[in-house]
Write a protein that holds these residues in place. Structure first.
Motif, PDB file in Angstrom:
ATOM      1  N   LEU A   1      -1.503   5.740  23.324  1.00  0.00           N
ATOM      2  CA  LEU A   1      -0.518   5.756  22.248  1.00  0.00           C
ATOM      3  C   LEU A   1      -0.808   4.642  21.246  1.00  0.00           C
ATOM      4  CD1 LEU A   1       3.248   6.494  22.593  1.00  0.00           C
ATOM      5  CD2 LEU A   1       2.483   4.661  21.100  1.00  0.00           C
ATOM      6  N   ALA A   2      -1.125   3.458  21.751  1.00  0.00           N
ATOM      7  CA  ALA A   2      -1.448   2.343  20.857  1.00  0.00           C
ATOM      8  C   ALA A   2      -2.719   2.648  20.064  1.00  0.00           C
ATOM      9  CB  ALA A   2      -1.615   1.063  21.666  1.00  0.00           C
ATOM     10  N   PHE A   3      -3.677   3.327  20.692  1.00  0.00           N
ATOM     11  CA  PHE A   3      -4.919   3.707  20.018  1.00  0.00           C
ATOM     12  C   PHE A   3      -4.626   4.631  18.845  1.00  0.00           C
ATOM     13  CE2 PHE A   3      -8.837   6.216  19.573  1.00  0.00           C
ATOM     14  CZ  PHE A   3      -9.819   5.232  19.601  1.00  0.00           C
ATOM     15  N   GLN A   4      -3.722   5.596  19.050  1.00  0.00           N
ATOM     16  CA  GLN A   4      -3.339   6.514  17.974  1.00  0.00           C
ATOM     17  C   GLN A   4      -2.700   5.755  16.818  1.00  0.00           C
ATOM     18  OE1 GLN A   4      -3.669   9.858  17.629  1.00  0.00           O
ATOM     19  NE2 GLN A   4      -3.725  10.829  19.649  1.00  0.00           N
ATOM     20  N   ILE A   5      -1.786   4.845  17.142  1.00  0.00           N
ATOM     21  CA  ILE A   5      -1.096   4.089  16.086  1.00  0.00           C
ATOM     22  C   ILE A   5      -2.077   3.204  15.331  1.00  0.00           C
ATOM     23  CG2 ILE A   5       0.615   2.268  15.688  1.00  0.00           C
ATOM     24  CD1 ILE A   5       2.274   3.524  17.955  1.00  0.00           C
ATOM     25  N   LYS A   6      -3.001   2.578  16.047  1.00  0.00           N
ATOM     26  CA  LYS A   6      -4.011   1.732  15.414  1.00  0.00           C
ATOM     27  C   LYS A   6      -4.899   2.556  14.493  1.00  0.00           C
ATOM     28  CE  LYS A   6      -7.621  -1.631  16.643  1.00  0.00           C
ATOM     29  NZ  LYS A   6      -8.385  -2.235  17.779  1.00  0.00           N
ATOM     30  N   LEU A   7      -5.264   3.757  14.930  1.00  0.00           N
ATOM     31  CA  LEU A   7      -6.101   4.634  14.123  1.00  0.00           C
ATOM     32  C   LEU A   7      -5.414   5.020  12.820  1.00  0.00           C
ATOM     33  CD1 LEU A   7      -8.621   6.440  13.783  1.00  0.00           C
ATOM     34  CD2 LEU A   7      -7.478   8.160  15.189  1.00  0.00           C
ATOM     35  N   LEU A   8      -4.124   5.243  12.867  1.00  0.00           N
ATOM     36  CA  LEU A   8      -3.374   5.648  11.673  1.00  0.00           C
ATOM     37  C   LEU A   8      -3.262   4.526  10.651  1.00  0.00           C
ATOM     38  CD1 LEU A   8      -0.668   7.690  13.549  1.00  0.00           C
ATOM     39  CD2 LEU A   8      -2.128   8.621  11.741  1.00  0.00           C
ATOM     40  N   GLY A   9      -3.309   3.278  11.096  1.00  0.00           N
ATOM     41  CA  GLY A   9      -3.283   2.154  10.177  1.00  0.00           C
ATOM     42  C   GLY A   9      -1.899   1.836   9.653  1.00  0.00           C
ATOM     43  N   ASP A  10      -1.869   1.008   8.602  1.00  0.00           N
ATOM     44  CA  ASP A  10      -0.589   0.520   8.094  1.00  0.00           C
ATOM     45  C   ASP A  10      -0.233   1.045   6.705  1.00  0.00           C
ATOM     46  OD1 ASP A  10      -2.480  -0.822   6.644  1.00  0.00           O
ATOM     47  OD2 ASP A  10      -1.891  -2.834   7.297  1.00  0.00           O
ATOM     48  N   LYS A  11      -0.998   2.012   6.198  1.00  0.00           N
ATOM     49  CA  LYS A  11      -0.666   2.604   4.901  1.00  0.00           C
ATOM     50  C   LYS A  11       0.305   3.761   5.102  1.00  0.00           C
ATOM     51  CE  LYS A  11      -5.082   1.549   2.635  1.00  0.00           C
ATOM     52  NZ  LYS A  11      -6.263   2.142   1.959  1.00  0.00           N
ATOM     53  N   PRO A  12       1.378   3.851   4.290  1.00  0.00           N
ATOM     54  CA  PRO A  12       2.323   4.967   4.446  1.00  0.00           C
ATOM     55  C   PRO A  12       1.682   6.324   4.224  1.00  0.00           C
ATOM     56  CG  PRO A  12       3.210   3.274   2.986  1.00  0.00           C
ATOM     57  CD  PRO A  12       1.791   2.920   3.234  1.00  0.00           C
ATOM     58  N   VAL A  13       0.782   6.408   3.232  1.00  0.00           N
ATOM     59  CA  VAL A  13       0.118   7.665   2.898  1.00  0.00           C
ATOM     60  C   VAL A  13      -1.368   7.388   2.711  1.00  0.00           C
ATOM     61  CG1 VAL A  13      -0.028   9.579   1.257  1.00  0.00           C
ATOM     62  CG2 VAL A  13       2.196   8.565   1.771  1.00  0.00           C
ATOM     63  N   VAL A  14      -2.180   8.266   3.259  1.00  0.00           N
ATOM     64  CA  VAL A  14      -3.627   8.163   3.121  1.00  0.00           C
ATOM     65  C   VAL A  14      -4.123   9.422   2.416  1.00  0.00           C
ATOM     66  CG1 VAL A  14      -5.816   8.088   4.363  1.00  0.00           C
ATOM     67  CG2 VAL A  14      -3.895   6.698   5.142  1.00  0.00           C
ATOM     68  N   GLY A  15      -4.996   9.250   1.436  1.00  0.00           N
ATOM     69  CA  GLY A  15      -5.546  10.390   0.713  1.00  0.00           C
ATOM     70  C   GLY A  15      -4.636  10.833  -0.412  1.00  0.00           C
ATOM     71  N   THR A  16      -5.115  11.826  -1.146  1.00  0.00           N
ATOM     72  CA  THR A  16      -4.362  12.361  -2.278  1.00  0.00           C
ATOM     73  C   THR A  16      -4.088  13.838  -2.050  1.00  0.00           C
ATOM     74  OG1 THR A  16      -6.427  12.821  -3.465  1.00  0.00           O
ATOM     75  CG2 THR A  16      -5.359  10.701  -3.889  1.00  0.00           C
ATOM     76  N   ALA A  17      -3.025  14.335  -2.689  1.00  0.00           N
ATOM     77  CA  ALA A  17      -2.653  15.742  -2.567  1.00  0.00           C
ATOM     78  C   ALA A  17      -3.797  16.620  -3.052  1.00  0.00           C
ATOM     79  CB  ALA A  17      -1.387  16.010  -3.367  1.00  0.00           C
TER      80      ALA A  17
END
Length: 734
Positions: free
Chosen positions: A541-557
């Motif tokens: 679970l911690a690995f998943q959260i770490k992978l997602l990082g601290d940005k609210p949104v990643v990438g563009t529409a």
């Protein structure tokens, strides 16, 4: 995926008044091109009777997902009417009045959340205006309580029913000029509401397509080749005609586009032999007396074993196409602290609707009338018109409640079969498939093969990932529901990532099954991410959260990903499940976590399993944390959808597969295509994480993460990794 921009004005609102009361039709037209060529309106009806009873038309097909209740709830809320005074009617398929009517993609909520609330708001504003004219006061001095307009200063009150006829002279307001309710004042939205037809369902009253009866109706069966698309070489129907009650038996040549391209849903009518009788039993008995020789067909050379061999050979080489290539994957893997490689497989699946495909059709005086449990009525109308050489406007389609859809009823092959047979018979005909027909002539969830390589650095970060996906298609375009987007997670979160794809030709028809694509891709990607977490000796679970990082949104529409929303549900499901204490579980038990974004919903799930020494699996509980925005419209229906999706996913993982031999499906019925039994179903605890985003749908996004949560839990319990579905308990024996 984004919401369609909408604009509305007074010309888009039609009101009519008769002795029956007020009828309000409200159409909101999306901008041109939003849903295909031209402008497609969204539309609903409200009728206010003199008695005060309000009838609301349900515009979309009802498959058990609760849309016949949920969408009218939106209208009733802003109309300000008591739910007990609401009657719901299923609308006809009528695109000129209602716009696009379909059930699929979990789109009912995002497409109608605002527009149908404005339907109710416009009706309420007209009733207020009628009362204000009667009382000679400004409309702003009036308010409503459920079913009544009030003038607080004078104490006057009028019922909606008494005002309905007066609305004939009222000009409907611009819906965009109206202020919608503050959610704090909701009386209907957000309240647990049973499905509108539940009393009829539990008492066995006729509601479903299989229940339709027409005067003078006959019954039909339709025999098609076991090999998909094969034509009738010859047919002796004399045995069928000798059966008592059989009226007709005849060959249907079919149309050339029925399986074009191979493996597609097709654009026409499959060849076969029809038997029509006074009863279905006679028709089926006559069918069993047919003597048919089927023409040779190239699909007869295809098999599950052959596909697996082709996939193995393709996987060993470079992909036919590279769909994404970020960074330098090969260099990152070479320098990674630890690497892991794995091959995953998932099988074809059948939809296995409880109600087999059926349709009633009546052809008379050049007109065709159809009663069909379809998810997609307008394409069915167009299919019938094209195949029978008719004008679409000469075909009426009644949307009848379906006993399950799950994507199968987006195709309308059973509709065009019934239409053709009815025209040839000259009488109303109900076509009813057998369970064997349903399982052997499905549009299957496609199988798939994935070969992964991944690497983590010394700090436990995922630095490289490569997937070679072998699927079905013609080399440039994947078969229906067999593709994978270049933005498939964890794309955008891994600095060095490459996706390759190779395709195998296939004549096996495929199509969307609940959470299309996602139901398979979640299994392979979330399982492999779990492998990488264990390789890094990290908490999954911690690995998943770490992978997602601290940005609210990643990438563009349109490929943006709400990483912050996924982190939110991961943290929530960890708390719900007591994830931190999983190390205290007894021997042979384990917990697994998975997350997935699909259909605009962010879901994280934890499964708790016990694996016995003989390999038997017991799913003890599943926890679900879901983020579908700021409002749960009907908590009763929402809970049903999430729990049902989870159980659906577990059933697929534990039991289900379709196999092909000599171009035919080997499974026949629930005896060899097992579904989850009640005794296997675990409790499913659900928490909705409320966030400030528009509400989205719930029919599908809870299913995908259920499968890898289960397989990851099995690994935690046994140390044995599940890389192929369905799960083979023999490999789990101690």
């Amino acid at each position: 995926m984004t919401y369609h921009d909408v604009k509305a004005n007074r010309r888009e609102i039609l009101a009519s008044v008769s002795a029956a009361g007020l009828t309000l039709s409200f159409a909101v037209a999306p901008k041109a091109g939003a849903q295909g060529a031209g402008v497609t309106p969204l539309n609903a009806y409200v009728r206010v009777a003199p008695s005060g009873v309000v009838t609301i038309m349900a515009k979309n097909p009802e498959l058990g997902q609760g849309v016949k209740t949920m969408l009218p709830m939106l209208i009733a809320e802003e109309l300000d009417v008591a739910w007990e005074n609401v009657r719901v009617e299923q609308a006809l398929s009528d695109p000129k009045t209602f716009g696009r009517q379909f059930a699929g993609g979990s789109m009912a909520t995002p497409l109608h959340w605002e527009e149908l609330r404005r339907v109710g708001a416009v009706a309420r504003a007209m009733l207020i205006q009628a009362a204000a004219l009667a009382w000679n006061c400004p409309p702003g001095e009036c308010s409503t309580t459920p079913g009544n307009v009030l003038h607080k200063a004078s104490g006057k009150s009028r019922t909606y029913g008494s005002l309905a006829l007066a609305c004939a002279t009222i000009t409907p307001p611009d819906p965009r000029s109206l202020t919608l309710k503050d959610p704090k004042t909701y009386r209907i939205i957000g309240k647990a509401t049973p499905q509108y037809d539940v009393a009829k369902i539990v008492t066995g009253q006729p509601l479903f397509g299989i229940d339709v009866v027409r005067p003078g109706m006959l019954f039909a069966t339709y025999q098609k080749a076991g090999v998909f698309g094969a034509k009738v070489a010859s047919a002796d129907v004399s045995g069928a005609l000798a059966v008592k009650g059989v009226r007709k038996a005849f060959v249907v040549e079919g149309t050339a586009d029925a399986m074009s391209p191979p493996g597609s849903l097709g654009q026409g009518l499959l060849p076969g032999v029809a038997v029509v009788a006074d009863t279905w039993w006679a028709a089926n008995k006559g069918r069993n007396k047919l003597n048919i020789t089927w023409a040779d067909h190239p699909t007869s050379s295809q098999s599950s074993t052959g596909f697996a061999a082709q996939a193995k050979a393709l996987s060993a080489g470079k992909g036919q196409r590279t769909t994404r290539n970020d960074g330098d994957v090969d260099a990152a893997l070479a320098s990674a602290a630890k690497t892991v490689e794995a091959t995953y497989f998932y099988p074809y699946l059948s939809h296995a609707n409880m109600e087999p495909q059926n349709c009633t059709a009546e052809f008379k005086d050049g007109k065709l009338e159809i009663w069909a449990p379809t998810q997609n009525p307008e394409p069915g109308r167009q299919l019938c018109a094209r195949t029978l050489g008719m004008k679409p406007e000469d075909i009426t389609v009644h949307m009848v409640r379906a006993g399950g859809g799950f994507g199968r009823r987006l195709a309308n092959d059973y509709m065009v079969e019934a239409a053709w047979i009815a025209r040839e018979t000259g009488a109303p005909v109900k076509l009813l498939w057998t369970r064997e027909d349903d399982m052997q002539h499905d549009h299957y969830r496609p199988a798939g093969f994935h070969t992964f390589r991944g690497g983590v650095d010394a700090s436990g970060n995922l630095v490289a990932l490569h997937d070679h996906f072998v699927t079905f298609g013609n080399g440039t375009a994947a078969s229906n529901s067999a593709g994978m987007a270049a933005a498939e997670y964890p794309a955008q979160f891994v600095p060095n990532l490459r996706y390759e794809i190779s395709m195998m030709p296939s004549g096996i028809p495929t199509g969307p099954l609940r959470a299309p694509g996602s139901n398979a891709l979640a299994f392979v990607f979330q399982s492999f991410i779990d492998e990488l977490a264990h390789t890094a000796k990290a908490d999954p679970l911690a690995f998943q959260i770490k992978l997602l990082g601290d940005k609210p949104v990643v990438g563009t529409a349109p490929a943006s990903y709400g990483a912050g929303r996924m982190v939110g549900v991961l943290k929530a499901v960890g708390e719900m499940s007591g994830w931190a204490g999983r190390g205290k579980l007894p021997k042979g038990e384990g917990m697994g976590v998975a997350c997935y974004y699909s259909h605009m919903g962010y879901f994280a799930e934890v499964a708790h399993v016990a694996v016995a020494p003989d390999g038997a699996i017991k799913v003890k509980k599943v926890w679900v944390a879901a983020d579908v925005g700021r409002q749960i419209i009907n908590p009763h229906g929402a809970l049903n959808q999430v729990q049902g999706s989870v159980l659906d996913g577990l059933s697929e993982a534990l039991h289900q597969q379709i196999t092909i031999d000599a171009g035919r499906v080997e499974q026949n019925n629930f005896t060899d295509y097992q579904l989850m039994r009640i005794s296997e179903a675990p409790p499913v605890e659900v928490k909705f994480v409320i966030t400030d985003f528009p509400p989205t749908g719930l029919g599908e996004p809870a299913l995908p993460p259920a499968i890898p949560a289960l397989t990851n839990a099995i690994f935690a319990a046994t140390g044995k990794r599940i890389r192929s579905l369905p799960i083979q308990t023999d490999m789990l024996k101690a």
